[in-house]
Design a protein around this motif. Structure first.
Motif, PDB file in Angstrom:
ATOM      1  N   LYS A  53      48.150 -39.419   0.044  1.00  0.00           N
ATOM      2  CA  LYS A  53      47.082 -38.427   0.013  1.00  0.00           C
ATOM      3  C   LYS A  53      47.675 -37.068  -0.313  1.00  0.00           C
ATOM      4  N   VAL A  54      47.016 -36.357  -1.219  1.00  0.00           N
ATOM      5  CA  VAL A  54      47.474 -35.039  -1.651  1.00  0.00           C
ATOM      6  C   VAL A  54      46.340 -34.050  -1.439  1.00  0.00           C
ATOM      7  N   GLN A  55      46.668 -32.908  -0.847  1.00  0.00           N
ATOM      8  CA  GLN A  55      45.677 -31.846  -0.671  1.00  0.00           C
ATOM      9  C   GLN A  55      45.930 -30.764  -1.705  1.00  0.00           C
ATOM     10  N   ILE A  56      44.871 -30.408  -2.432  1.00  0.00           N
ATOM     11  CA  ILE A  56      44.958 -29.355  -3.435  1.00  0.00           C
ATOM     12  C   ILE A  56      44.720 -28.019  -2.750  1.00  0.00           C
ATOM     13  N   ASN A  57      45.712 -27.128  -2.815  1.00  0.00           N
ATOM     14  CA  ASN A  57      45.620 -25.827  -2.159  1.00  0.00           C
ATOM     15  C   ASN A  57      44.798 -24.871  -2.998  1.00  0.00           C
ATOM     16  N   ASP A  58      43.841 -24.238  -2.381  1.00  0.00           N
ATOM     17  CA  ASP A  58      43.000 -23.251  -3.063  1.00  0.00           C
ATOM     18  C   ASP A  58      43.349 -21.865  -2.538  1.00  0.00           C
ATOM     19  N   PRO A  59      44.012 -21.002  -3.335  1.00  0.00           N
ATOM     20  CA  PRO A  59      44.415 -19.682  -2.843  1.00  0.00           C
ATOM     21  C   PRO A  59      43.243 -18.774  -2.551  1.00  0.00           C
ATOM     22  N   LYS A  60      42.050 -19.110  -2.992  1.00  0.00           N
ATOM     23  CA  LYS A  60      40.890 -18.261  -2.750  1.00  0.00           C
ATOM     24  C   LYS A  60      40.227 -18.546  -1.407  1.00  0.00           C
ATOM     25  N   ARG A  61      40.667 -19.657  -0.752  1.00  0.00           N
ATOM     26  CA  ARG A  61      40.095 -19.968   0.548  1.00  0.00           C
ATOM     27  C   ARG A  61      40.805 -19.164   1.628  1.00  0.00           C
ATOM     28  N   GLY A  62      40.104 -18.622   2.586  1.00  0.00           N
ATOM     29  CA  GLY A  62      40.702 -17.812   3.630  1.00  0.00           C
ATOM     30  C   GLY A  62      40.920 -16.395   3.145  1.00  0.00           C
ATOM     31  N   GLY A  63      41.839 -15.683   3.783  1.00  0.00           N
ATOM     32  CA  GLY A  63      42.102 -14.302   3.425  1.00  0.00           C
ATOM     33  C   GLY A  63      42.831 -14.193   2.116  1.00  0.00           C
ATOM     34  N   GLN A  64      42.580 -13.167   1.362  1.00  0.00           N
ATOM     35  CA  GLN A  64      43.234 -12.921   0.092  1.00  0.00           C
ATOM     36  C   GLN A  64      44.522 -12.149   0.350  1.00  0.00           C
ATOM     37  N   GLY A  72      57.331 -49.430  -5.480  1.00  0.00           N
ATOM     38  CA  GLY A  72      56.034 -48.770  -5.608  1.00  0.00           C
ATOM     39  C   GLY A  72      56.028 -47.410  -4.930  1.00  0.00           C
ATOM     40  N   GLU A  73      56.661 -47.330  -3.743  1.00  0.00           N
ATOM     41  CA  GLU A  73      56.748 -46.044  -3.050  1.00  0.00           C
ATOM     42  C   GLU A  73      57.537 -45.029  -3.870  1.00  0.00           C
ATOM     43  N   ASP A  74      58.651 -45.482  -4.459  1.00  0.00           N
ATOM     44  CA  ASP A  74      59.471 -44.563  -5.261  1.00  0.00           C
ATOM     45  C   ASP A  74      58.733 -44.100  -6.508  1.00  0.00           C
ATOM     46  N   ILE A  75      57.961 -45.001  -7.114  1.00  0.00           N
ATOM     47  CA  ILE A  75      57.185 -44.612  -8.300  1.00  0.00           C
ATOM     48  C   ILE A  75      56.165 -43.547  -7.930  1.00  0.00           C
ATOM     49  N   LEU A  76      55.474 -43.754  -6.821  1.00  0.00           N
ATOM     50  CA  LEU A  76      54.463 -42.789  -6.402  1.00  0.00           C
ATOM     51  C   LEU A  76      55.099 -41.456  -5.991  1.00  0.00           C
ATOM     52  N   ASN A  77      56.248 -41.524  -5.310  1.00  0.00           N
ATOM     53  CA  ASN A  77      56.962 -40.297  -4.965  1.00  0.00           C
ATOM     54  C   ASN A  77      57.395 -39.537  -6.207  1.00  0.00           C
ATOM     55  N   ARG A  78      57.896 -40.271  -7.194  1.00  0.00           N
ATOM     56  CA  ARG A  78      58.322 -39.615  -8.433  1.00  0.00           C
ATOM     57  C   ARG A  78      57.141 -38.995  -9.167  1.00  0.00           C
ATOM     58  N   LEU A  79      55.991 -39.668  -9.144  1.00  0.00           N
ATOM     59  CA  LEU A  79      54.804 -39.104  -9.794  1.00  0.00           C
ATOM     60  C   LEU A  79      54.425 -37.772  -9.146  1.00  0.00           C
ATOM     61  N   LEU A  80      54.407 -37.739  -7.815  1.00  0.00           N
ATOM     62  CA  LEU A  80      54.040 -36.504  -7.122  1.00  0.00           C
ATOM     63  C   LEU A  80      55.087 -35.421  -7.336  1.00  0.00           C
ATOM     64  N   ILE A  99      50.047 -34.496   2.085  1.00  0.00           N
ATOM     65  CA  ILE A  99      49.680 -34.616   3.500  1.00  0.00           C
ATOM     66  C   ILE A  99      49.886 -36.033   4.034  1.00  0.00           C
ATOM     67  N   ASP A 100      49.981 -37.022   3.142  1.00  0.00           N
ATOM     68  CA  ASP A 100      50.225 -38.404   3.562  1.00  0.00           C
ATOM     69  C   ASP A 100      51.197 -39.020   2.570  1.00  0.00           C
ATOM     70  N   PRO A 101      52.497 -39.029   2.867  1.00  0.00           N
ATOM     71  CA  PRO A 101      53.495 -39.514   1.903  1.00  0.00           C
ATOM     72  C   PRO A 101      53.239 -40.953   1.505  1.00  0.00           C
ATOM     73  N   PRO A 102      53.725 -41.355   0.321  1.00  0.00           N
ATOM     74  CA  PRO A 102      53.530 -42.737  -0.150  1.00  0.00           C
ATOM     75  C   PRO A 102      54.067 -43.762   0.842  1.00  0.00           C
ATOM     76  N   LYS A 103      53.238 -44.744   1.148  1.00  0.00           N
ATOM     77  CA  LYS A 103      53.617 -45.807   2.075  1.00  0.00           C
ATOM     78  C   LYS A 103      52.927 -47.090   1.659  1.00  0.00           C
ATOM     79  N   SER A 104      53.671 -48.191   1.650  1.00  0.00           N
ATOM     80  CA  SER A 104      53.109 -49.481   1.247  1.00  0.00           C
ATOM     81  C   SER A 104      52.612 -50.251   2.454  1.00  0.00           C
ATOM     82  N   GLY A 105      51.652 -51.134   2.219  1.00  0.00           N
ATOM     83  CA  GLY A 105      51.153 -52.007   3.271  1.00  0.00           C
ATOM     84  C   GLY A 105      52.149 -53.104   3.582  1.00  0.00           C
ATOM     85  N   THR A 106      52.015 -53.691   4.748  1.00  0.00           N
ATOM     86  CA  THR A 106      52.939 -54.753   5.172  1.00  0.00           C
ATOM     87  C   THR A 106      52.556 -56.118   4.624  1.00  0.00           C
ATOM     88  N   SER A 107      51.289 -56.280   4.242  1.00  0.00           N
ATOM     89  CA  SER A 107      50.814 -57.569   3.728  1.00  0.00           C
ATOM     90  C   SER A 107      50.311 -57.386   2.308  1.00  0.00           C
TER      91      SER A 107
END
Length: 785
Positions: free
Chosen positions: A60-71, A238-246, A473-481
């Motif tokens: 999971k990735v959170q997109i930071n918006d600099p206009k939210r909150g105080g300027q 798969g985790e490494d591929i997703l980490n590299r993409l981010l 906010i949620d690093p790449p992680k694979s399921g166990t099954s």
């Protein structure tokens, strides 16, 4: 009325037994189902085991918006620079799926080379292989290749493919067709001897296509969150591929911000250098003017005028500064008509439309430059991007021109107000007036220089605050099954197919069966009643009914004898004609056993073999057929008693054989001698049973029908065609034979045969026409099982 009632009974009977008959056939072929289930389940198991399991890797990735909150000051600077800090989640989702990012991931991790350990069912992918295949000099377009690699002693490597079969050593380059120059390097772990490894080599483009199909990038439930998932057979990979993409996404985002800042900074520095020269020259002129005219300070009147006009001068300086910036930008953009460079937007903060156009223009340039790393200028995508850039460039020039016109109007207004004040300057001495003009020009230049210096510093500072626009906010992680394959679905499908295949085959046979299979097949095609059903006999003997016989078939013939008593019960001379639709349906068998069961009841019975074309009755009894019916008809000297012969099976049974096979059997049956013989025989016997030819083949049986008191039409279970029942129905409807009744012969109760279910040791009790007797037996079968 009888036909209507029969039709109603048929409908009820058919409805009751259709499902039961089908289920009975299924039950009889249970071994088909068992074999089919075992085979289909085995195939499903093999397919499920052969499938490569896939694991779900998510982040999971959170997109930071600099206009939210105080300027903060930093976010304001970033906003002025148009650095895409306020990019929407939808836009960032699209960026994460771009080919450029996928290609960078495939290149960084060398995903175009895949390693497997060869297995019996499937090859297992390895993420940490015991060797590395390094492509030293790839060709322009790599074609897919598969190598089988095995290791022997002394570091000898055996390589086999469809284009190569050789042995090489570590670190020794060799040519591989469709790939280029390749070498095998040692890894930390050692390869296992006598184990075959498979190496798949493909192009980066193929890997990118596969990655784009494996990724799912969707906005999350939260407004600023993006969910990223990847299906991959190796969880760690798969985790490494997703980490590299981010990681590459963040680096690309920061690099784009820095590139925008560098472009703006370079433009500002160029303008500062130019203005610095102009301002230095102007200050030298002022100094020289004051020295030449010996002006040390302004007069009190001039000071007051300068003070009064300072407000207008400041506003005019700002407008002139903006006009100068817009003119510089316009010259910069016209020189950059093809859109080859980034356009700074931080200098025009008062026009949001222009800033949006610049942001779009710069995004298109960045996208084009990324794509040009893998395609040429003639690529349709690049051509389309160039067209969009040119269109955006034109829109920006139009926006700049509109802004310049607006600022020009403001400047003219300020100058008009300033001229009112300058009218009073005319009273000031000439030297002071000229000095005032120089001072005003100096102020404008200073304002512009200070503005550019401020923007330059802000731009330099903004690079320091160029942080990623996203947070993992949620690093790449694979399921166990594994998420696929779902083996239970394969197994269930195998069992289902195991049931459907034999069921479909049996049901198809059931639907396509043209033979008489159930009583409903008879009832719905003719109104002629069924007066007897005879079960199948495994005994090869033709005579089944004996004096001491208590078999099911013997009881069925006794039931036939009883049923006949309701149709014919004359003291003497009852004549029964036995025929069928075609040969082989058992009319001779029925004639013999019906005669014997009548003889057992004390009746004197005569069998007449009148199937003159194909006689078989005498053969079944093992008697000579040289003298019989044909001899009586042809020779008037032959008497009835001469052709009558007793049978050894019972003292009350006699036979008249057919005699020599004639050339004109129909004419012989029409002979008056035939009628005279039959009438004479009536007075001699209680029952006369005529074994006639098949009525569906020749007309002989119809010729004999006029003598008969009852006509017994024989059909054979699973032998007689259903269409042949039209014959007996036609005979009955047109009164061509007297008192017709149907005898169903050779009813088989095993192997799921539906007709006469229940025969066996129950004395042939077929059941009532309402089907309740059969249902009781059917239900009892399943209760026992």
């Amino acid at each position: 009325m009888s036909s209507k009632k029969n039709t109603q009974v048929m409908t009820e009977f058919e409805d009751d037994f259709r499902l039961e008959n089908l289920l009975r056939k299924f039950w009889a072929k249970w071994y088909w189902f068992l074999a089919s289930i075992l085979v289909c389940f085995g195939i499903a198991y093999y397919i499920a085991q052969k499938q490569t399991p896939l694991y779900l890797v998510s982040a999971k990735v959170q997109i930071n918006d600099p206009k939210r909150g105080g300027q903060t000051a930093e976010t304001q600077l970033l906003g002025e620079l148009g650095s895409m800090a306020s990019a929407s989640v939808a836009n960032e989702s699209e960026i994460l799926q771009t080919r450029y990012l996928m290609e960078s991931v495939a290149t960084d991790l060398k995903l175009n080379v895949t390693y497997y350990e060869k297995g019996s069912l499937r090859n297992a992918e390895l993420y940490a292989p015991p060797f590395v295949v390094d492509i030293v000099e790839p060709i322009d377009t790599i074609r897919g290749r598969s190598l089988e690699v095995s290791f022997a002693a002394e570091d000898k490597i055996s390589i086999k493919s469809d284009v190569l079969d050789t042995t090489v050593a570590y670190n020794k380059p060799f040519k591989l067709g469709g790939v280029g120059t390749v070498q095998i390097l040692k890894a930390e772990s050692k390869p296992v001897e006598n184990t075959t490894y498979v190496v798949g080599i493909t192009s980066i483009d193929k890997v990118v296509e596969s990655l784009q199909g494996s990724f799912t990038i969707l906005p999350g439930t939260a407004a600023s969150v993006i969910n990223i998932t990847l299906n991959h057979p190796v969880p760690k990979k798969g985790e490494d591929i997703l980490n590299r993409l981010l990681k590459n996404y963040v680096e690309t985002n920061v690099n784009d911000r820095n590139r925008l800042a560098d472009s703006a900074y370079a433009f500002i520095q160029a303008r500062l250098q130019y203005l610095g020269g102009e301002l230095g020259s102007l200050e030298s002129n002022i100094q020289g003017f004051r020295q030449r005219n010996k002006i040390t300070e302004m007069s009190k009147q001039s000071s007051e005028l300068i003070s009064n006009s300072s407000q207008y001068l400041n506003e005019l300086a700002k407008v002139e500064t903006q006009l100068s910036v817009l003119s510089s930008l316009e010259d910069y953009m016209r020189k950059n008509a093809k859109g080859s460079s980034i356009v700074p937007s931080s200098l025009v903060v008062s026009d949001p439309l222009f800033s949006n156009l610049v942001e779009k223009h710069n995004s298109l340039i960045l996208e084009r430059d990324r794509r040009l790393m893998s395609v040429t200028e003639t690529n349709p995508i690049i051509v389309n991007l160039n067209q969009q850039i040119a269109s955006t460039n034109s829109d920006m020039l139009a926006s700049l021109n509109s802004s310049k016109n607006s600022l020009g109007i403001t400047r003219n207004r300020l100058m008009a107000q300033l001229r009112n004040v300058e009218g009073q300057v005319q009273e000031v001495p000439k030297n002071e007036r000229n000095y005032l003009d120089l001072a005003r020009q100096q102020k404008i230049k200073e304002e512009l220089f200070i503005f550019l210096m401020q923007k330059g510093e802000e731009t330099a500072i903004s690079k320091t605050y160029n942080t990623p626009n996203s947070t993992n906010i949620d690093p790449p992680k694979s399921g166990t099954s594994p998420i696929s394959p779902n083996k239970m679905i394969y197994y269930a499908a195998g069992i289902l197919m195991g049931l459907l295949i034999p069921a479909g085959s049996i049901y198809g046979q059931y639907l396509l069966n043209s033979k008489i299979d159930t009583k409903a097949d008879i009832v719905k095609r003719t109104s002629v009643p069924v007066i007897a059903e005879i079960g199948h006999s495994g005994d090869v003997k033709n005579l089944i009914v004996g004096n001491m016989t208590r078999s099911a078939i013997a009881e069925q013939f006794r039931a036939l004898r009883t049923n006949l008593s309701f149709y014919i019960n004359k003291p003497k001379g009852n004549l029964i004609l036995v025929t069928s639709g075609s040969s082989g349906e058992g009319k001779s068998f029925a004639s013999i056993n019906l005669g014997n069961v009548l003889a057992l009841s004390g009746k004197k019975v005569l069998l007449m073999e009148l199937d003159l074309r194909k006689p078989s009755l005498s053969t079944k009894f093992g008697i000579d057929n040289q003298f019989g019916f044909t001899n009586f008809v042809n020779d008037t000297k032959v008497l009835a008693k001469d052709v009558i012969r007793p049978l050894s099976v019972h003292e009350n049974m006699y036979i008249i054989s057919s005699g020599d096979v004639p050339t004109n059997p129909a004419e012989m049956l029409l002979s008056s001698r035939a009628g005279e013989l039959i009438e004479e025989l009536r007075s001699m016997f209680d029952f006369i049973i005529i074994d006639a030819p098949p009525v569906g083949v020749v007309t002989d049986a119809q010729l004999l029908g006029e003598y008969a008191d009852f006509c017994l039409y024989v059909v054979r279970h699973n032998y007689t065609e259903k269409a042949q029942l039209e014959i007996v129905e036609d005979l009955n409807a047109n009164n061509r034979m007297k008192q017709l009744g149907i005898l169903v012969n050779d009813i088989k109760t095993g192997n799921g045969n539906s007709y006469g279910y229940g025969y066996g040791y129950n004395y042939g009790s077929y059941g009532h026409e309402d089907g309740r007797g059969v249902r009781r037996k059917f239900n009892s079968l399943f209760k026992k099982s």
